[in-house]
Design a protein around this motif. Structure first.
Motif, PDB file in Angstrom:
ATOM      1  N   ALA A 295       0.840  -1.206   0.000  1.00  0.00           N
ATOM      2  CA  ALA A 295       0.000   0.000   0.000  1.00  0.00           C
ATOM      3  C   ALA A 295       0.873   1.254   0.000  1.00  0.00           C
ATOM      4  O   ALA A 295       0.607   2.220  -0.719  1.00  0.00           O
ATOM      5  CB  ALA A 295      -0.928  -0.013   1.212  1.00  0.00           C
ATOM      6  N   ARG A 296       1.943   1.240   0.793  1.00  0.00           N
ATOM      7  CA  ARG A 296       2.864   2.381   0.847  1.00  0.00           C
ATOM      8  C   ARG A 296       3.586   2.560  -0.488  1.00  0.00           C
ATOM      9  O   ARG A 296       3.746   3.677  -0.981  1.00  0.00           O
ATOM     10  CB  ARG A 296       3.870   2.159   1.981  1.00  0.00           C
ATOM     11  N   PHE A 297       4.022   1.451  -1.092  1.00  0.00           N
ATOM     12  CA  PHE A 297       4.723   1.480  -2.381  1.00  0.00           C
ATOM     13  C   PHE A 297       3.845   2.179  -3.422  1.00  0.00           C
ATOM     14  O   PHE A 297       4.285   3.101  -4.116  1.00  0.00           O
ATOM     15  CB  PHE A 297       5.019   0.033  -2.797  1.00  0.00           C
ATOM     16  N   ILE A 298       2.591   1.752  -3.519  1.00  0.00           N
ATOM     17  CA  ILE A 298       1.672   2.341  -4.496  1.00  0.00           C
ATOM     18  C   ILE A 298       1.415   3.804  -4.167  1.00  0.00           C
ATOM     19  O   ILE A 298       1.446   4.668  -5.050  1.00  0.00           O
ATOM     20  CB  ILE A 298       0.347   1.543  -4.545  1.00  0.00           C
ATOM     21  N   HIS A 299       1.165   4.105  -2.900  1.00  0.00           N
ATOM     22  CA  HIS A 299       0.911   5.495  -2.509  1.00  0.00           C
ATOM     23  C   HIS A 299       2.126   6.372  -2.814  1.00  0.00           C
ATOM     24  O   HIS A 299       1.977   7.502  -3.290  1.00  0.00           O
ATOM     25  CB  HIS A 299       0.533   5.576  -1.032  1.00  0.00           C
ATOM     26  N   ASN A 300       3.313   5.847  -2.568  1.00  0.00           N
ATOM     27  CA  ASN A 300       4.533   6.600  -2.895  1.00  0.00           C
ATOM     28  C   ASN A 300       4.577   6.942  -4.378  1.00  0.00           C
ATOM     29  O   ASN A 300       4.980   8.045  -4.757  1.00  0.00           O
ATOM     30  CB  ASN A 300       5.783   5.790  -2.537  1.00  0.00           C
ATOM     31  N   PHE A 301       4.186   5.985  -5.233  1.00  0.00           N
ATOM     32  CA  PHE A 301       4.201   6.237  -6.672  1.00  0.00           C
ATOM     33  C   PHE A 301       3.196   7.318  -7.045  1.00  0.00           C
ATOM     34  O   PHE A 301       3.525   8.286  -7.731  1.00  0.00           O
ATOM     35  CB  PHE A 301       3.901   4.951  -7.452  1.00  0.00           C
ATOM     36  N   VAL A 302       1.977   7.165  -6.572  1.00  0.00           N
ATOM     37  CA  VAL A 302       0.912   8.092  -6.946  1.00  0.00           C
ATOM     38  C   VAL A 302       1.192   9.504  -6.438  1.00  0.00           C
ATOM     39  O   VAL A 302       0.794  10.484  -7.066  1.00  0.00           O
ATOM     40  CB  VAL A 302      -0.457   7.570  -6.446  1.00  0.00           C
ATOM     41  N   THR A 303       1.898   9.623  -5.337  1.00  0.00           N
ATOM     42  CA  THR A 303       2.208  10.933  -4.775  1.00  0.00           C
ATOM     43  C   THR A 303       3.637  11.396  -5.081  1.00  0.00           C
ATOM     44  O   THR A 303       4.059  12.449  -4.589  1.00  0.00           O
ATOM     45  CB  THR A 303       1.985  10.929  -3.241  1.00  0.00           C
ATOM     46  N   ASN A 304       4.378  10.627  -5.884  1.00  0.00           N
ATOM     47  CA  ASN A 304       5.772  10.962  -6.232  1.00  0.00           C
ATOM     48  C   ASN A 304       6.625  11.186  -4.980  1.00  0.00           C
ATOM     49  O   ASN A 304       7.485  12.062  -4.953  1.00  0.00           O
ATOM     50  CB  ASN A 304       5.830  12.196  -7.136  1.00  0.00           C
ATOM     51  N   ASP A 305       6.408  10.384  -3.956  1.00  0.00           N
ATOM     52  CA  ASP A 305       7.084  10.544  -2.672  1.00  0.00           C
ATOM     53  C   ASP A 305       8.407   9.770  -2.669  1.00  0.00           C
ATOM     54  O   ASP A 305       8.461   8.598  -2.302  1.00  0.00           O
ATOM     55  CB  ASP A 305       6.166  10.058  -1.550  1.00  0.00           C
ATOM     56  N   VAL A 306       9.469  10.445  -3.062  1.00  0.00           N
ATOM     57  CA  VAL A 306      10.782   9.810  -3.151  1.00  0.00           C
ATOM     58  C   VAL A 306      11.354   9.468  -1.772  1.00  0.00           C
ATOM     59  O   VAL A 306      11.844   8.348  -1.581  1.00  0.00           O
ATOM     60  CB  VAL A 306      11.772  10.672  -3.969  1.00  0.00           C
ATOM     61  N   PRO A 307      11.301  10.365  -0.782  1.00  0.00           N
ATOM     62  CA  PRO A 307      11.881  10.007   0.524  1.00  0.00           C
ATOM     63  C   PRO A 307      11.234   8.759   1.148  1.00  0.00           C
ATOM     64  O   PRO A 307      11.937   7.900   1.679  1.00  0.00           O
ATOM     65  CB  PRO A 307      11.644  11.248   1.387  1.00  0.00           C
ATOM     66  N   SER A 308       9.908   8.654   1.071  1.00  0.00           N
ATOM     67  CA  SER A 308       9.241   7.480   1.629  1.00  0.00           C
ATOM     68  C   SER A 308       9.600   6.221   0.849  1.00  0.00           C
ATOM     69  O   SER A 308       9.789   5.156   1.430  1.00  0.00           O
ATOM     70  CB  SER A 308       7.722   7.678   1.631  1.00  0.00           C
TER      71      SER A 308
ATOM     72  N   ALA B  32      10.397  10.633  -8.874  1.00  0.00           N
ATOM     73  CA  ALA B  32       9.962  11.981  -8.499  1.00  0.00           C
ATOM     74  C   ALA B  32       8.922  12.563  -9.446  1.00  0.00           C
ATOM     75  O   ALA B  32       8.124  13.418  -9.044  1.00  0.00           O
ATOM     76  CB  ALA B  32      11.171  12.907  -8.418  1.00  0.00           C
ATOM     77  N   THR B  33       8.909  12.110 -10.693  1.00  0.00           N
ATOM     78  CA  THR B  33       7.969  12.659 -11.676  1.00  0.00           C
ATOM     79  C   THR B  33       7.215  11.566 -12.429  1.00  0.00           C
ATOM     80  O   THR B  33       6.615  11.836 -13.468  1.00  0.00           O
ATOM     81  CB  THR B  33       8.722  13.537 -12.704  1.00  0.00           C
ATOM     82  N   GLY B  34       7.221  10.358 -11.906  1.00  0.00           N
ATOM     83  CA  GLY B  34       6.621   9.225 -12.612  1.00  0.00           C
ATOM     84  C   GLY B  34       5.112   9.253 -12.724  1.00  0.00           C
ATOM     85  O   GLY B  34       4.544   8.670 -13.637  1.00  0.00           O
ATOM     86  N   PHE B  35       4.442   9.940 -11.805  1.00  0.00           N
ATOM     87  CA  PHE B  35       2.977   9.960 -11.813  1.00  0.00           C
ATOM     88  C   PHE B  35       2.501  11.388 -12.046  1.00  0.00           C
ATOM     89  O   PHE B  35       2.788  12.286 -11.258  1.00  0.00           O
ATOM     90  CB  PHE B  35       2.410   9.450 -10.490  1.00  0.00           C
ATOM     91  N   ASP B  36       1.784  11.593 -13.141  1.00  0.00           N
ATOM     92  CA  ASP B  36       1.194  12.894 -13.457  1.00  0.00           C
ATOM     93  C   ASP B  36      -0.324  12.730 -13.396  1.00  0.00           C
ATOM     94  O   ASP B  36      -0.913  12.066 -14.258  1.00  0.00           O
ATOM     95  CB  ASP B  36       1.629  13.350 -14.848  1.00  0.00           C
ATOM     96  N   PRO B  37      -1.000  13.314 -12.395  1.00  0.00           N
ATOM     97  CA  PRO B  37      -2.437  13.126 -12.240  1.00  0.00           C
ATOM     98  C   PRO B  37      -3.282  13.736 -13.366  1.00  0.00           C
ATOM     99  O   PRO B  37      -4.455  13.405 -13.496  1.00  0.00           O
ATOM    100  CB  PRO B  37      -2.748  13.788 -10.898  1.00  0.00           C
TER     101      PRO B  37
END
Length: 157
Positions: free
Chosen positions: A15-28, A57-62
């Motif tokens: 769940a964290r992995f997916i959320h990190n992708f969708v939010t471009n959260d590199v530190p997490s 960092a820029t993989g997900f563009d909403p």
């Protein structure tokens, strides 16, 4: 660690992995990837950890990826190795039209010093005949925002 606790932790990491992708959260995401991490794309391209995180960092563009979910999640624990198998559904807007697809993934985790770290993420394209049903959806995002219910939502403006 017993299997049920390992499974619980790996489910939370997925769940964290997916959320990190969708939010471009590199530190997490950096915190859950192993120092020797490797990414294998659905085209067979291999990327090391540094390049992978740079792209993260820029993989997900909403504005382009207007819908994203993960579904059909399965978790296997084999001693200090954990495998997370799942499928992402995406709706991408190209030239004003929705393009729908699904990609399967396997994330491999290693339990080291009491913590699970992802050592490899590998993607595989899914043929429409093999798409898992909506009944298997674990979590969904609309334009990068987590939603519990999306009934009758118009995705394309």
């Amino acid at each position: 660690m017993d299997k049920s606790e390992a499974t619980r932790q790996l489910r939370a990491l997925n769940a964290r992995f997916i959320h990190n992708f969708v939010t471009n959260d590199v530190p997490s995401h950096d915190a859950i990837t192993h120092a020797d991490f490797t990414y294998v794309s659905s085209e067979g391209v291999r990327r090391g950890r540094n390049e992978y995180l740079r792209r993260w960092a820029t993989g997900f563009d909403p504005d382009v990826i207007i819908y994203w979910d993960y579904r059909d999640e399965h978790i296997g624990v084999f001693g200090n190795i954990g495998l997370v198998w799942s499928v992402n559904k995406h709706v991408i807007v190209e030239a004003g039209k929705e393009v729908i697809g699904m990609t399967g993934y396997t994330d491999t985790y290693l339990l080291e010093d009491g913590a699970w770290k992802c050592i490899q993420a590998q993607l595989v394209p899914m043929a429409p005949d093999n798409y898992p049903s909506d009944a298997t959806i674990v979590r969904r995002y609309i334009r990068g925002v987590k939603y519990e219910s999306i009934e009758s939502l118009n995705l394309v403006p």
